[in-house]
Design an enzyme around this catalytic site. Structure first.
Site, PDB file in Angstrom:
ATOM      1  N   TYR A 134       0.831  -1.212   0.000  1.00 41.08           N
ATOM      2  CA  TYR A 134       0.000   0.000   0.000  1.00 41.08           C
ATOM      3  C   TYR A 134       0.866   1.262   0.000  1.00 41.08           C
ATOM      4  CZ  TYR A 134      -3.147   3.693   1.501  1.00 41.08           C
ATOM      5  OH  TYR A 134      -3.842   4.875   1.584  1.00 41.08           O
ATOM      6  N   ARG A 141       1.592   7.143  -6.564  1.00 40.23           N
ATOM      7  CA  ARG A 141       0.434   8.029  -6.753  1.00 40.23           C
ATOM      8  C   ARG A 141       0.779   9.452  -6.312  1.00 40.23           C
ATOM      9  NH1 ARG A 141      -5.128   6.908  -3.505  1.00 40.23           N
ATOM     10  NH2 ARG A 141      -3.601   6.837  -1.809  1.00 40.23           N
ATOM     11  N   TYR A 192      -0.966  12.998   6.542  1.00 38.05           N
ATOM     12  CA  TYR A 192      -0.571  11.960   7.502  1.00 38.05           C
ATOM     13  C   TYR A 192       0.935  12.042   7.742  1.00 38.05           C
ATOM     14  CZ  TYR A 192      -4.957   9.167   7.058  1.00 38.05           C
ATOM     15  OH  TYR A 192      -6.243   8.718   7.080  1.00 38.05           O
ATOM     16  N   ARG A 205     -11.520  13.477   1.684  1.00 37.85           N
ATOM     17  CA  ARG A 205     -12.509  12.644   2.389  1.00 37.85           C
ATOM     18  C   ARG A 205     -13.826  12.538   1.643  1.00 37.85           C
ATOM     19  NH1 ARG A 205      -9.359   9.680   5.637  1.00 37.85           N
ATOM     20  NH2 ARG A 205      -7.894  11.036   6.712  1.00 37.85           N
ATOM     21  N   GLU A 301     -14.278  -0.585   6.497  1.00 40.54           N
ATOM     22  CA  GLU A 301     -14.268   0.682   5.767  1.00 40.54           C
ATOM     23  C   GLU A 301     -15.588   0.798   5.004  1.00 40.54           C
ATOM     24  OE1 GLU A 301     -10.300   1.559   4.139  1.00 40.54           O
ATOM     25  OE2 GLU A 301     -11.359   2.377   2.401  1.00 40.54           O
TER      26      GLU A 301
HETATM   27  C1  3EB Z   1      -7.775   6.192   5.610  1.00 39.26           C
HETATM   28  O1  3EB Z   1      -8.663   6.961   5.944  1.00 39.26           O
HETATM   29  C2  3EB Z   1      -8.221   4.791   5.316  1.00 39.26           C
HETATM   30  O2  3EB Z   1      -5.415   5.413  -0.360  1.00 39.26           O
HETATM   31  O3  3EB Z   1      -7.015   6.072  -1.682  1.00 39.26           O
HETATM   32  C3  3EB Z   1      -9.405   5.283   2.610  1.00 39.26           C
HETATM   33  C4  3EB Z   1      -9.788   5.816   1.374  1.00 39.26           C
HETATM   34  C5  3EB Z   1      -8.109   4.870   2.783  1.00 39.26           C
HETATM   35  C6  3EB Z   1      -8.870   5.932   0.334  1.00 39.26           C
HETATM   36  C7  3EB Z   1      -6.602   5.670  -0.588  1.00 39.26           C
HETATM   37  C8  3EB Z   1      -7.197   4.984   1.737  1.00 39.26           C
HETATM   38  C9  3EB Z   1      -7.572   5.517   0.525  1.00 39.26           C
HETATM   39  O4  3EB Z   1      -6.575   6.517   5.541  1.00 39.26           O
HETATM   40  C10 3EB Z   1      -7.671   4.260   4.066  1.00 39.26           C
END
Ligand code: 3EB
Length: 307
Positions: A134, A141, A192, A205, A301
Site C-alpha cells: 500500500y 500516486r 498523515y 474525504r 471501511e
Molecule cells: C484512511 O482513511 C483509510 O489510499 O485512496 C481510505 C480511502 C483509505 C482511500 C486511498 C485509503 C484511501 O486513511 C484508508
C-alpha cells in the site's frame, strides 16, 4: 404497435450505461469490446455474491480504447479504467499510470476528478524492497499528484485490498468544477505523518459534484490514528461517525446509495452488517466485501454516494 417500451427507449431519454464495473471472482483488463466499457475486479471468493456498479447517463456515450486506459464519456462525465499488472514493485508503474490518466483527462477536457477506486492485491504484503505494498502504491500516486495539482486536485477515493489482479483503478471525472471536502475529525490523508509511509495517501474525504456527494472509503481513524484496534464493533461505530461527519446532518445517512462496506475478517461481517442495517434505511443498496484494508489494524471501511 406502441407499447411501454417506446417510452423508455425514446431517443434522448433512454438510460445508457457509461460503464460497468463487476466485483467478481477474477480481475481483468478493462474492455471496450461490444461498444461498452467494462472491467472486472477480483473482490469475491468462491461462494460469495458478485456485485456490480453500472454508471448510467441519459446522454449519448462514446467509448474509447486509449491503449491500456479505456474510457467512456458523455460530454459531462467520463469513466476511466486501467490496471497495473501484479508486480513486486509498484511505485514507478503507478506513477506512470496516474501521469497517463492526468494527461488523458486534460486532453479530453474531463479535468475534474471526483471519485477514484483503487483495488490493490496483497495490499498489506511487502514489496521487493520490504516496503508495504500500500505504501509502495501511495508513493507512486503521490509523485504523480505532486506534478498535477497537489492536494487541491485530490478527489474522494477508495484504496483497499483485492483478491488478485495487481492494481485495478477506475475513476470518474467531469468538465464542471467540483469541491473536495475534508472531515474535521480527521487529519487530511495527504498530511498523515511519515510513520504511515514515505509519501502520504493522495485523496480527499469527500467530493461534492453538484448535488452529489461522493464519500471516500471511511474507516475508524480519528486524527491520524486508528481507534478501537482489534474491536470491530468499535471500529464500525467510529467509521459510521466519520461518515455522518461528512454529511450535512446525521439524518442524511438515509440519502446514501451505492454503499460498499469492506470488512477484513469474514467472521466480522455479521456485526458490521447488523450495524449497517440499523444505520442505513431499509432497501439501501449495500454490498459487503471481505478484503484486506490499507492499514493492517483497520477492520472495516464504508463508502457511499449521497444525492
Ligand atoms: C484512511 O482513511 C483509510 O489510499 O485512496 C481510505 C480511502 C483509505 C482511500 C486511498 C485509503 C484511501 O486513511 C484508508
Amino acid at each position: 404497435m406502441r407499447g411501454p417500451a417506446d417510452v423508455v427507449t425514446r431517443p434522448g431519454t433512454a438510460t445508457r450505461a457509461l460503464g460497468t464495473i463487476r466485483y467478481t471472482g477474477r480481475s481483468g483488463d478493462p474492455s471496450v469490446a461490444s461498444g461498452a466499457l467494462t472491467m472486472d475486479v477480483h473482490l469475491t471468493a468462491p461462494g460469495e455474491p458478485d456485485a456490480v456498479d453500472v454508471w448510467t447517463t441519459s446522454r449519448p456515450v462514446s467509448v474509447v480504447d486509449g491503449g491500456r486506459v479505456k474510457y467512456a464519456h458523455d460530454g459531462e462525465v467520463a469513466l476511466f479504467a486501467a490496471r497495473v499488472p501484479r508486480s513486486d514493485r509498484y511505485a514507478d508503474a503507478v506513477e506512470r499510470l496516474y501521469t497517463e490518466l492526468f494527461a488523458l483527462t486534460a486532453a479530453t477536457g474531463y479535468r475534474e476528478l471526483f471519485r477514484v477506486w483503487q483495488y490493490v492485491e496483497d495490499v498489506n504484503g511487502l514489496n521487493a524492497d520490504g516496503l508495504e505494498v500500500y505504501q509502495d502504491f501511495c508513493l507512486g500516486r503521490a509523485r504523480a499528484f505532486d506534478r498535477h495539482g497537489g492536494p487541491a486536485a485530490m478527489p474522494a477515493a477508495t484504496g483497499v485490498g483485492a483478491l488478485g489482479g495487481g492494481i485495478s483503478v477506475h475513476l470518474l471525472a467531469c468538465r464542471e468544477p467540483v469541491r473536495h471536502l475534508e472531515n474535521p475529525r480527521q487529519v487530511p490523508a495527504y498530511h498523515y505523518p511519515r510513520r504511515y509511509g514515505p509519501k502520504p495517501p493522495s485523496f480527499a474525504r469527500a467530493t461534492r459534484r453538484g448535488d452529489e456527494l461522493h464519500l471516500s472509503g471511511t474507516a475508524a481513524i480519528v486524527g491520524h490514528r486508528t481507534v478501537f484496534p482489534g474491536d470491530v464493533a468499535g471500529q464500525c461505530r467510529e467509521a459510521l461517525r466519520n461518515v455522518e461527519a461528512l454529511l450535512d446532518a446525521p439524518a442524511d445517512l438515509a440519502g446514501l446509495d451505492r454503499i460498499k462496506v469492506y470488512v477484513r475478517r469474514a467472521e466480522d461481517v455479521e456485526e458490521v452488517r447488523r450495524q449497517c442495517l440499523r444505520a442505513f434505511p431499509a432497501g439501501a443498496d449495500i454490498a459487503f466485501f471481505v478484503v484486506d484494508l490499507c492499514r493492517p489494524d483497520l477492520l472495516v471501511e464504508i463508502e457511499g454516494t449521497w444525492s
